[in-house]
Design an enzyme around this catalytic site. Structure first.
Site, PDB file in Angstrom:
ATOM      1  N   SER A 130      -4.581 -15.228  51.550  1.00  0.00           N
ATOM      2  CA  SER A 130      -3.320 -15.012  50.857  1.00  0.00           C
ATOM      3  C   SER A 130      -2.723 -16.328  50.380  1.00  0.00           C
ATOM      4  CB  SER A 130      -2.314 -14.311  51.778  1.00  0.00           C
ATOM      5  OG  SER A 130      -1.087 -14.117  51.102  1.00  0.00           O
ATOM      6  N   LYS A 185      -4.452  -8.642  56.963  1.00  0.00           N
ATOM      7  CA  LYS A 185      -4.112  -8.942  55.569  1.00  0.00           C
ATOM      8  C   LYS A 185      -3.474  -7.720  54.890  1.00  0.00           C
ATOM      9  CE  LYS A 185      -4.101 -11.222  51.619  1.00  0.00           C
ATOM     10  NZ  LYS A 185      -4.221 -10.306  50.523  1.00  0.00           N
ATOM     11  N   HIS A 188       0.011  -7.577  56.039  1.00  0.00           N
ATOM     12  CA  HIS A 188       0.695  -8.653  55.305  1.00  0.00           C
ATOM     13  C   HIS A 188       1.127  -8.168  53.927  1.00  0.00           C
ATOM     14  CE1 HIS A 188       0.459 -11.705  52.113  1.00  0.00           C
ATOM     15  NE2 HIS A 188       0.908 -12.588  52.974  1.00  0.00           N
ATOM     16  N   ASN A 189       0.216  -7.498  53.224  1.00  0.00           N
ATOM     17  CA  ASN A 189       0.538  -7.033  51.880  1.00  0.00           C
ATOM     18  C   ASN A 189       1.588  -5.931  51.896  1.00  0.00           C
ATOM     19  OD1 ASN A 189      -1.515  -8.822  51.228  1.00  0.00           O
ATOM     20  ND2 ASN A 189      -2.419  -7.467  49.710  1.00  0.00           N
ATOM     21  N   GLU A 192       4.746  -7.635  52.319  1.00  0.00           N
ATOM     22  CA  GLU A 192       5.038  -8.273  51.029  1.00  0.00           C
ATOM     23  C   GLU A 192       5.706  -7.273  50.080  1.00  0.00           C
ATOM     24  OE1 GLU A 192       2.171  -9.393  47.364  1.00  0.00           O
ATOM     25  OE2 GLU A 192       1.674 -10.440  49.230  1.00  0.00           O
TER      26      GLU A 192
END
Length: 490
Positions: A130, A185, A188-189, A192
């Protein structure tokens, strides 16, 4: 051919090119390969000119230049392209060689691929990367998982090129087996998505409600970025609001209000439903993008559906009230952000239990502290929370975050209530507050829901005056039988 390269990278789009140059900067020799081999020549003649980067025009030529164990990293589109390259690579590799997928693959695909690649005697890593173009070039957040035996052979490279935070600590550490790296991940997204939606709601209240100009909001976000909201996304929002088009008007005002997505937020929401974890804010962020895509329908609806005028005229007219309300918007953003991350960590904890992973939650916050899109000062507090209590069940129960919510709560409630009364949509602020109030409720109305389920479907219920795990069915009408359909899951 003399094998002198440390690693190969397949895929010369912007992320791939910049990660190669980052590796070269740190003294690693990289072989660059792309399915369209003319891109290799262009890269070597331009961006990689004057570096140690090597090129290859075939998989065989690429592999021949690699030291053993061979390390091959793919930065290609998720899905079939990854499987295709794995099939192309396997005949050229030997036992102990390592295939690395650095794209945004679904963690279930990584689980499957690891088992398959290991069955061929090879090792496999699925890693989240990222930070976008800038991060790839100067230091991304890297979240590797997969075959544990592969980690020692990529650790030096990954940690060297990753972002660094206080004390020169790399934003890269081993996450866990199978698809754990890609799972982290994915979360994480999802976070986000939530962060971006929260910022957009704050922007919309200030623009639509208070009538602030882009320049005035630039000043607000600049101020916010100097405090507890200090983050990459607040920073770029500040910069976006200052950007002018060729005619001197704010560029942001000329951008069509339909948002795109690539699917990782959707994957997070789908998985949360499978695990039964309420990541309500991320879900609303995903759906907010879906609603934005209904542009033509919204235009038609705006001409027909009525509601209150969104202008906060009384507040906007009074400088003192206006500044106080802007401070309340900041509180709503901050408190909602805490809820979003609490939900993200709830999801990772449930996934670790479901999939048998041993996730280091403080370490994940540290990996996200620099390099990635959600990097922020805030993540340092999450790391500290898990340092205080590695078994913390929910961030909302940490003393620091409880104190922050207490300070922000009045402003948060004021903003959500005012927005509702004035018809300004704040789905993420609202759902965050609703979740907070649900989570702090010792009693919820699910007793009535269970009675309804038992009434129409004999789904049974538990009683407050009996031990948990005992299930009961009532013949509510006097006409039904005593047979229940079975116990339920919560």
């Amino acid at each position: 051919m003399d094998p002198r390269a440390d690693i190969a990278l397949i895929g010369l789009a912007v992320m791939g090119q910049n990660l190669i140059l980052n590796m070269d900067d740190h003294g690693f020799t990289v072989v660059a390969y792309n399915r369209s081999t003319d891109k290799v020549d262009q890269f070597l003649a331009n961006e990689a000119k004057g570096t140690k980067v090597l090129g290859a025009h075939s998989i065989a030529e690429m592999v021949a230049q690699l030291k053993k164990p061979r390390r091959v990293m793919m930065l290609v589109k998720a899905g079939k392209p990854v499987d295709d390259f794995i099939e192309q690579l396997i005949p050229h590799l030997e036992a102990g060689d390592i295939i690395i997928d650095g794209g945004n693959s679904l963690f279930d695909d990584t689980n499957r691929r690891q088992k398959y690649v290991e069955s061929k005697g090879l090792l496999y890593i699925g890693t989240g990367v990222s930070g976008g173009e800038e991060g790839a070039r100067h230091g991304p957040s890297i979240m590797p998982g997969g075959s544990p035996a592969a980690w020692p052979f990529v650790k030096d490279i990954f940690q060297a090129v990753s972002a660094k935070v206080e004390g020169n600590v790399p934003c890269c550490e081993w996450v866990g087996e199978m698809g754990a790296g890609h799972y982290v991940k994915m979360v994480h997204n999802g976070i986000e998505y939530g962060d971006m939606q929260l910022i957009c709601e704050a922007y919309n209240i200030m623009k639509t409600g208070l009538g602030l100009s882009a320049g005035e909001m630039h000043a607000v976000f600049k101020d916010w970025n100097a405090g507890e909201l200090d983050s990459y996304l607040i920073e770029i929002t500040r910069d976006i609001l200052a950007k002018q088009d060729e005619d001197g008007q704010p560029l942001v005002d000329k951008i069509l209000d339909t948002a795109g997505q690539k699917g990782t937020g959707k994957w997070t929401v789908i998985n949360s439903q499978e695990l039964g974890i309420p990541i309500t804010l991320m879900a609303e962020a995903v759906y907010a993008r879906c609603v934005s895509a209904l542009k033509e329908e919204r235009v038609q609806a705006a001409a027909k559906l009525t509601g209150p005028a969104p202008a906060l005229t009384e507040i906007a007219a009074d400088p003192v009230k206006k500044q106080a309300f802007i401070a309340a918007i900041k509180s709503a953003l901050y408190a909602s952000k805490i809820v979003s991350y609490a939900q993200g960590y709830m999801l990772m904890r449930a996934a670790a239990k479901e999939y048998g992973w041993h996730l280091n939650y403080g370490g994940i916050a540290l990996m996200w502290r620099g390099g990635c899109i959600i990097r922020s000062r805030f993540l340092g507090q999450i790391k500290a929370a898990f340092d205080r209590n590695a078994e913390l069940s929910n961030l909302l129960l940490d003393d620091y975050f409880m104190g922050e919510i207490d300070k922000a709560q009045a402003g948060w409630r004021e903003v959500v209530a005012t927005a509702a009364l004035k018809g300004i949509p704040v789905p993420a602020f609202s759902t965050a507050l609703a979740f907070f109030d649900q989570y702090r409720s010792a009693v919820l109305p699910a007793n009535l829901l269970q009675a309804q389920r038992d009434y129409f479907g004999a789904h049974t219920y538990e009683r407050i005056d009996r031990p948990r795990g005992e299930f009961f069915h009532t013949n509510w009408t006097g006409k039904g039988g005593t047979t229940a359909s079975g116990t339920y899951n919560v």
